[in-house]
Design a protein around this motif. Structure first.
Motif, PDB file in Angstrom:
ATOM      1  N   SER A 106       6.928  45.006  -2.486  1.00 20.40           N
ATOM      2  CA  SER A 106       6.572  44.929  -3.896  1.00 20.40           C
ATOM      3  C   SER A 106       5.648  45.907  -4.887  1.00 20.40           C
ATOM      4  CB  SER A 106       7.320  43.253  -4.306  1.00 20.40           C
ATOM      5  OG  SER A 106       7.526  43.132  -5.647  1.00 20.40           O
ATOM      6  N   THR A 107       4.882  44.946  -5.707  1.00 22.43           N
ATOM      7  CA  THR A 107       3.539  44.982  -6.356  1.00 22.43           C
ATOM      8  C   THR A 107       2.058  44.244  -5.967  1.00 22.43           C
ATOM      9  OG1 THR A 107       3.630  43.096  -8.091  1.00 22.43           O
ATOM     10  CG2 THR A 107       4.728  46.177  -8.365  1.00 22.43           C
ATOM     11  N   TYR A 108       2.437  43.373  -4.483  1.00 23.59           N
ATOM     12  CA  TYR A 108       1.307  43.058  -4.025  1.00 23.59           C
ATOM     13  C   TYR A 108       0.335  43.467  -3.467  1.00 23.59           C
ATOM     14  CZ  TYR A 108       4.224  39.285  -7.014  1.00 23.59           C
ATOM     15  OH  TYR A 108       5.807  38.850  -8.051  1.00 23.59           O
ATOM     16  N   LYS A 109      -0.552  42.767  -3.364  1.00 26.30           N
ATOM     17  CA  LYS A 109      -1.900  44.461  -2.606  1.00 26.30           C
ATOM     18  C   LYS A 109      -1.992  43.304  -1.373  1.00 26.30           C
ATOM     19  CE  LYS A 109      -5.938  44.880  -4.621  1.00 26.30           C
ATOM     20  NZ  LYS A 109      -7.700  45.061  -4.689  1.00 26.30           N
ATOM     21  N   GLU A 110      -1.760  42.181  -1.537  1.00 27.61           N
ATOM     22  CA  GLU A 110      -1.523  41.383   0.014  1.00 27.61           C
ATOM     23  C   GLU A 110      -0.646  41.721   0.974  1.00 27.61           C
ATOM     24  OE1 GLU A 110      -1.607  37.083   1.687  1.00 27.61           O
ATOM     25  OE2 GLU A 110      -1.934  36.584  -0.532  1.00 27.61           O
ATOM     26  N   LEU A 111       0.414  41.831   0.476  1.00 23.43           N
ATOM     27  CA  LEU A 111       1.821  41.944   1.044  1.00 23.43           C
ATOM     28  C   LEU A 111       1.580  43.311   1.561  1.00 23.43           C
ATOM     29  CD1 LEU A 111       4.572  39.973  -0.965  1.00 23.43           C
ATOM     30  CD2 LEU A 111       2.925  38.979   0.843  1.00 23.43           C
ATOM     31  N   ARG A 112       1.285  44.598   0.397  1.00 23.65           N
ATOM     32  CA  ARG A 112       1.126  45.964   1.173  1.00 23.65           C
ATOM     33  C   ARG A 112       0.536  46.094   2.159  1.00 23.65           C
ATOM     34  NH1 ARG A 112       5.458  48.728  -0.482  1.00 23.65           N
ATOM     35  NH2 ARG A 112       5.874  48.352  -2.502  1.00 23.65           N
ATOM     36  N   PHE A 113      -0.799  45.411   1.775  1.00 21.75           N
ATOM     37  CA  PHE A 113      -1.632  45.648   3.048  1.00 21.75           C
ATOM     38  C   PHE A 113      -1.158  44.728   4.353  1.00 21.75           C
ATOM     39  CE2 PHE A 113      -5.624  45.275   0.983  1.00 21.75           C
ATOM     40  CZ  PHE A 113      -5.862  46.445   0.452  1.00 21.75           C
ATOM     41  N   LYS A 114      -0.887  43.390   4.423  1.00 22.72           N
ATOM     42  CA  LYS A 114      -0.238  43.115   5.764  1.00 22.72           C
ATOM     43  C   LYS A 114       1.061  44.137   5.966  1.00 22.72           C
ATOM     44  CE  LYS A 114      -1.043  38.407   5.015  1.00 22.72           C
ATOM     45  NZ  LYS A 114      -0.713  37.334   4.627  1.00 22.72           N
ATOM     46  N   SER A 115       1.805  44.258   5.585  1.00 24.70           N
ATOM     47  CA  SER A 115       3.071  46.006   6.093  1.00 24.70           C
ATOM     48  C   SER A 115       2.482  46.253   6.781  1.00 24.70           C
ATOM     49  CB  SER A 115       3.630  45.993   4.862  1.00 24.70           C
ATOM     50  OG  SER A 115       4.800  46.990   5.120  1.00 24.70           O
ATOM     51  N   ILE A 116       1.429  47.114   6.112  1.00 23.53           N
ATOM     52  CA  ILE A 116       0.373  48.612   6.613  1.00 23.53           C
ATOM     53  C   ILE A 116      -0.118  47.980   8.086  1.00 23.53           C
ATOM     54  CG2 ILE A 116      -1.543  50.366   6.191  1.00 23.53           C
ATOM     55  CD1 ILE A 116      -0.968  49.843   3.131  1.00 23.53           C
ATOM     56  N   ASP A 117      -0.876  46.990   8.333  1.00 27.07           N
ATOM     57  CA  ASP A 117      -0.895  46.463   9.664  1.00 27.07           C
ATOM     58  C   ASP A 117      -0.188  46.220   9.802  1.00 27.07           C
ATOM     59  OD1 ASP A 117      -3.665  46.797   7.970  1.00 27.07           O
ATOM     60  OD2 ASP A 117      -3.748  44.490   7.675  1.00 27.07           O
ATOM     61  N   ALA A 118       0.815  46.028  10.342  1.00 22.94           N
ATOM     62  CA  ALA A 118       2.039  45.127  10.901  1.00 22.94           C
ATOM     63  C   ALA A 118       2.584  46.813  11.488  1.00 22.94           C
ATOM     64  CB  ALA A 118       2.940  44.487   9.966  1.00 22.94           C
ATOM     65  N   LEU A 119       2.888  47.869  10.803  1.00 18.05           N
ATOM     66  CA  LEU A 119       3.517  48.889  10.803  1.00 18.05           C
ATOM     67  C   LEU A 119       2.709  49.720  12.125  1.00 18.05           C
ATOM     68  CD1 LEU A 119       4.623  49.702   7.610  1.00 18.05           C
ATOM     69  CD2 LEU A 119       6.367  49.002   9.460  1.00 18.05           C
ATOM     70  N   ALA A 120       1.017  49.700  11.454  1.00 17.46           N
ATOM     71  CA  ALA A 120      -0.092  50.878  12.786  1.00 17.46           C
ATOM     72  C   ALA A 120       0.092  49.721  13.481  1.00 17.46           C
ATOM     73  CB  ALA A 120      -1.137  50.391  11.429  1.00 17.46           C
ATOM     74  N   GLU A 121       0.434  48.297  13.910  1.00 25.01           N
ATOM     75  CA  GLU A 121       0.053  48.076  15.552  1.00 25.01           C
ATOM     76  C   GLU A 121       1.985  48.662  16.003  1.00 25.01           C
ATOM     77  OE1 GLU A 121       0.129  43.465  17.656  1.00 25.01           O
ATOM     78  OE2 GLU A 121       0.294  43.499  14.947  1.00 25.01           O
ATOM     79  N   ILE A 122       3.330  48.448  15.415  1.00 22.91           N
ATOM     80  CA  ILE A 122       3.686  48.836  16.208  1.00 22.91           C
ATOM     81  C   ILE A 122       4.152  50.253  16.334  1.00 22.91           C
ATOM     82  CG2 ILE A 122       6.238  49.761  15.999  1.00 22.91           C
ATOM     83  CD1 ILE A 122       6.548  46.870  13.669  1.00 22.91           C
ATOM     84  N   GLY A 123       3.282  51.069  15.813  1.00 23.70           N
ATOM     85  CA  GLY A 123       3.229  52.744  15.515  1.00 23.70           C
ATOM     86  C   GLY A 123       4.280  53.199  15.445  1.00 23.70           C
ATOM     87  N   PHE A 124       3.693  54.481  14.248  1.00 18.50           N
ATOM     88  CA  PHE A 124       4.563  55.197  14.339  1.00 18.50           C
ATOM     89  C   PHE A 124       4.338  56.299  13.394  1.00 18.50           C
ATOM     90  CE2 PHE A 124       6.854  51.813  12.564  1.00 18.50           C
ATOM     91  CZ  PHE A 124       7.682  50.921  13.532  1.00 18.50           C
ATOM     92  N   ASP A 125       4.866  57.646  13.618  1.00 19.09           N
ATOM     93  CA  ASP A 125       4.526  59.602  13.765  1.00 19.09           C
ATOM     94  C   ASP A 125       3.944  59.410  11.948  1.00 19.09           C
ATOM     95  OD1 ASP A 125       4.967  60.349  16.560  1.00 19.09           O
ATOM     96  OD2 ASP A 125       7.200  59.785  15.862  1.00 19.09           O
ATOM     97  N   GLY A 126       4.793  59.037  11.453  1.00 20.31           N
ATOM     98  CA  GLY A 126       4.455  58.916   9.496  1.00 20.31           C
ATOM     99  C   GLY A 126       4.901  57.473   8.722  1.00 20.31           C
ATOM    100  N   TYR A 127       4.588  57.250   8.066  1.00 16.74           N
ATOM    101  CA  TYR A 127       4.997  56.123   6.946  1.00 16.74           C
ATOM    102  C   TYR A 127       5.200  56.575   5.872  1.00 16.74           C
ATOM    103  CZ  TYR A 127       1.943  54.437  11.239  1.00 16.74           C
ATOM    104  OH  TYR A 127       1.717  54.009  12.492  1.00 16.74           O
ATOM    105  N   ALA A 128       5.996  55.387   4.991  1.00 10.71           N
ATOM    106  CA  ALA A 128       6.619  55.522   3.989  1.00 10.71           C
ATOM    107  C   ALA A 128       5.885  53.949   2.847  1.00 10.71           C
ATOM    108  CB  ALA A 128       8.055  56.188   4.003  1.00 10.71           C
ATOM    109  N   VAL A 129       6.022  54.547   1.773  1.00 14.56           N
ATOM    110  CA  VAL A 129       5.901  54.002   1.056  1.00 14.56           C
ATOM    111  C   VAL A 129       7.583  53.303   0.003  1.00 14.56           C
ATOM    112  CG1 VAL A 129       4.449  52.380  -1.150  1.00 14.56           C
ATOM    113  CG2 VAL A 129       3.557  54.584   0.750  1.00 14.56           C
TER     114      VAL A 129
END
Length: 382
Positions: free
Chosen positions: A197-220
């Motif tokens: 949503s609009t919460y910085k802390e949650l966006r950061f946690k989401s980015i870090d979790a996805l980076a750990e899994i590993g993807f070819d690209g990342y959508a917002v």
């Protein structure tokens, strides 16, 4: 994580903005890129070759709609979505999460997935991360989107946190489900979706979790859902610096021309939106002087084209007066011509943005664009 058939090269930068190329086995995608929406295997009111003529490198298809009709299994039997709809270039498929979110009274969500009623016949269907990956594999998608819950707006912090964390668990299952189809994975890419949503802390946690899994690209994800441009840009301002810089970054469901310009300035590489096609069917045309309503009586004797410099057939061969007549008469040709023009406008905008970034001129281009777009269309002198 990159596949042998997927490579993203950044060719130039200007501030946070970048221009480059995504190389895939079905062709190159120039970025920043706008993807016309072909929800049910067609860009409405357009033939595929005409969509390509506007400069589109990639289309978007939709898992939810295609799984219901004609079904992913039938598309696979017919040779895959590219052959089925006569589009040889790359296709990105949305996972279906956004459409399922909109079925607020018809769905039930659990850890396993989402059970919902088909809007076609009322049958109950379970969509899970694994099933979403299977459907996109059957469609032969080039860029597959992880299955997620698109968090509605507004959302209280605890609701957004729970939604984001569920999406991250589903992202891991999507990654595992995608890897099952080895042959598909060898020629396709998988994108994760940042929520919070609009919460910085949650966006950061989401980015870090996805980076750990590993993807070819990342959508917002979870933007363009009613929060407004100011809030959307604020989220991008704190989200983009945290995201991986070497992979494509896709802002889902955006948007208006000025939304796109602002998002490119903040580092977004890919966009999709129904706006140019939907507007074409409702009488709205996009111009460098802003959007205009072709139903308006001021166009009824206007011999000018919609946009004098535009190369689309609507502008090269027809007057505003004629298109006004078609729209007011409810003629199909009116929707076709306006859709073609709008898609051409969007692709011209993307080419202008790519050129501006390559020439280190984006700030001036963006300022000039906003000035002219907000100034409005100049009526004909009769």
């Amino acid at each position: 994580m990159t596949s042998n058939r997927f490579k993203f090269t950044i060719e130039a930068t200007d501030g946070e903005a970048r221009t480059g190329v995504i190389q895939m086995h079905r062709g190159e995608i120039r970025t920043p890129a706008f993807m016309p929406v072909g929800t049910a295997g067609t860009v409405k009111a357009m033939m595929p070759e005409n969509v390509r003529s506007t400069g589109a490198d990639i289309l978007l298809g939709n898992t939810y709609h295609l799984m219901l009709r004609p079904t992913a299994e039938r598309v696979a039997k017919m040779g895959g979505l590219h052959k089925f709809m006569n589009w040889e270039r790359p296709i990105l498929t949305d996972s279906g999460g956004f459409q399922v979110m909109s079925l607020t009274d018809l769905r039930k969500m659990t850890e396993e997935g989402v059970t919902f009623k088909s809007h076609l016949d009322g049958s109950r269907i379970l969509l899970t991360p694994e099933r979403s990956m299977e459907i996109q594999r059957l469609l032969d998608s080039d860029i597959v989107m992880a299955f997620d819950e698109c968090t509605p707006f507004p959302a209280e912090y605890d609701v957004a946190k729970e939604s984001m964390e569920l999406s991250m668990r589903w992202a891991k299952r999507s990654r595992e489900g995608f890897n099952i189809g080895e042959q598909h994975a060898d020629k396709s890419a998988l994108f994760g979706i940042v929520q919070g949503s609009t919460y910085k802390e949650l966006r950061f946690k989401s980015i870090d979790a996805l980076a750990e899994i590993g993807f070819d690209g990342y959508a917002v994800g979870g933007l363009a859902v009613g929060e407004g441009q100011k809030a959307m840009f604020e989220v991008l301002d704190f989200t983009m610096p945290r995201m991986i810089k070497t992979t494509p970054r896709y802002l889902m469901g955006v948007g208006k021309p000025d939304d796109i310009v602002g998002a490119v300035e903040r580092g977004i590489d890919m966009f999709d939106c129904v706006m140019p096609t939907r507007s074409g069917r409702t009488g709205q045309a996009f111009t460098w002087g802003g959007a205009i309503n072709m139903k308006n009586a001021r166009h009824k004797e206007d011999e000018r084209p919609i946009e004098s410099a535009c190369i689309c057939p609507a502008c090269k061969q027809y007057s505003r007066a004629y298109i006004h007549h078609l729209i007011r008469s409810g003629e199909i040709l009116g929707a076709m011509l306006l859709t073609w023009h709008n898609l051409q406008f969007y692709q011209d905008l993307m080419q202008n943005l790519r050129n501006a970034i390559a020439h280190q001129n984006l700030s001036k281009y963006a300022a000039d664009f906003r000035f002219n777009y907000n100034a409005g269309d100049i009526p004909a002198i009769l």
